[in-house]
Design an enzyme around this catalytic site. Structure first.
Site, PDB file in Angstrom:
ATOM      1  N   THR A  36      37.351  55.489  55.674  1.00 20.52           N
ATOM      2  CA  THR A  36      37.973  54.249  56.163  1.00 20.52           C
ATOM      3  C   THR A  36      37.054  53.579  57.186  1.00 20.52           C
ATOM      4  OG1 THR A  36      40.048  55.489  55.990  1.00 20.52           O
ATOM      5  CG2 THR A  36      40.179  53.267  56.883  1.00 20.52           C
ATOM      6  N   GLY A  90      39.176  56.153  61.784  1.00 20.85           N
ATOM      7  CA  GLY A  90      40.234  56.596  60.880  1.00 20.85           C
ATOM      8  C   GLY A  90      41.005  57.756  61.481  1.00 20.85           C
ATOM      9  N   GLU A 111      34.113  61.970  68.209  1.00 18.69           N
ATOM     10  CA  GLU A 111      35.170  60.956  68.061  1.00 18.69           C
ATOM     11  C   GLU A 111      36.086  60.940  69.281  1.00 18.69           C
ATOM     12  OE1 GLU A 111      35.609  60.830  63.185  1.00 18.69           O
ATOM     13  OE2 GLU A 111      36.810  62.260  64.309  1.00 18.69           O
TER      14      GLU A 111
HETATM   15  C1  5RP Z   1      36.369  62.407  60.693  1.00 23.26           C
HETATM   16  C2  5RP Z   1      37.754  61.909  60.873  1.00 23.26           C
HETATM   17  C3  5RP Z   1      38.211  60.834  59.961  1.00 23.26           C
HETATM   18  O1  5RP Z   1      38.552  59.732  60.703  1.00 23.26           O
HETATM   19  C4  5RP Z   1      39.387  61.302  59.193  1.00 23.26           C
HETATM   20  O2  5RP Z   1      39.018  62.512  58.523  1.00 23.26           O
HETATM   21  C5  5RP Z   1      39.862  60.290  58.170  1.00 23.26           C
HETATM   22  O3  5RP Z   1      38.900  60.116  57.184  1.00 23.26           O
HETATM   23  P1  5RP Z   1      39.097  59.130  55.971  1.00 23.26           P
HETATM   24  O4  5RP Z   1      39.082  57.753  56.523  1.00 23.26           O
HETATM   25  O5  5RP Z   1      37.911  59.420  55.077  1.00 23.26           O
HETATM   26  O6  5RP Z   1      40.398  59.486  55.308  1.00 23.26           O
HETATM   27  O7  5RP Z   1      38.485  62.322  61.730  1.00 23.26           O
HETATM   28  O8  5RP Z   1      36.102  63.494  61.541  1.00 23.26           O
END
Ligand code: 5RP
Length: 262
Positions: A36, A90, A111
């Site tokens: 995302t 995301g 993050e």
């Molecule tokens: C990465 C994350 C991502 O934000 C989470 O896994 C969501 O990923 P996606 O947008 O591919 O569903 O925390 O460490």
């Protein structure tokens, strides 16, 4: 133009595109990791190239740094930026209080550091990420490789006294080898099923020696933008208590879809 996109990718794109409204020239922007967040980076890159948007981006992973540079976004480290106007990322799950599970992509440490160094955290998600209670998605915990089995044992022991449904702790693998984070650590995925008290669990996990950080983001997220495959974006703001819905014009996405196909 979105004909080639699955409904879920369209929803992710819609959320990401709507989140661009939170970005203005001159801002320092935390750039999340995952599929995302990749749409967000592509969208911001297009605004930099086509509309003269001037931002500096602080990526939350090496992957996102590469993507941002390729998209034409100026990338700086958090050390250089110090404090950010907004971070957009995301999530694997979000609950009604906008608490999150993150780390499915293994970038939870950067993050969390980047998000908490920001005036505002905006989460972009499709509808599948919304849950009544956190925990169906395995909770990622980043641990130091030294003595990681001991750390895993301590985590398991700790879980037995807490309000969680399951207690299976699995080391994340990348093929036959352990998955290694950008910081050289391992990830343990906690299969909890349901977390009764996420705030307590987040605090307790970080007390265990060897644990670097856990993927529970408590009281960090300010806004969740939920994308729908029909182009609707729902914006929930925890501070103002408002919920707004708007339609994201998909026609504007032509360049990004073309880039994604490259
Ligand atoms: C990465 C994350 C991502 O934000 C989470 O896994 C969501 O990923 P996606 O947008 O591919 O569903 O925390 O460490």
């Amino acid at each position: 133009m979105t004909d080639n996109l699955s409904p879920i990718d369209t929803a992710k794109f819609v959320a990401a595109r709507r989140a661009c409204d939170y970005v203005a020239s001159g801002m320092r922007v935390g750039l999340g990791t995952g599929s995302t967040a990749a749409w967000l980076v592509k969208s911001l890159g297009e605004m930099v190239r086509e509309e003269g948007l001037k931002i500096t981006g602080v990526p939350t992973s090496a992957r996102t740094a590469d993507l941002a540079r390729a998209a034409g976004i100026e990338v700086v480290s958090l050390e250089e930026a110090r404090w950010l106007d907004v971070t957009i990322d995301g999530a694997d799950e979000f609950d009604p209080e906008m608490n999150l599970i993150k780390g499915g992509g293994g970038a939870l440490l950067m993050e969390k550091i980047v998000a908490t160094a920001s005036d505002q955290m905006v989460v972009i998600a499709d509808t599948t990420k919304e849950v009544a209670a956190l925990g169906a998605f395995p909770l990622p915990v980043e641990v130091i490789p030294f003595g990681w089995q001991t750390t895993r044992g301590l985590i398991q022991e700790t879980l037995s006294g807490l309000d969680v449904m399951g207690d299976r702790v699995v080391q994340r693998m990348a093929g036959d080898a352990p998955f290694v984070t950008d910081q050289g650590n391992f990830i343990l995925d906690l299969h909890l099923g349901r977390i009764g008290n996420a705030r307590q669990l987040a605090l307790i996990l970080n007390q265990i020696p060897g644990v670097v950080e856990n993927g529970l983001f408590i009281d960090i997220c300010d806004v969740v933008i939920i994308g729908h495959s029909d182009g609707r974006a729902e914006v929930r703001d925890i501070n103002s208590g408002t919920v707004e819905e708007s339609l994201v014009p998909m026609g504007e996405a032509a360049n990004i879809f073309r880039d994604m196909a490259d």
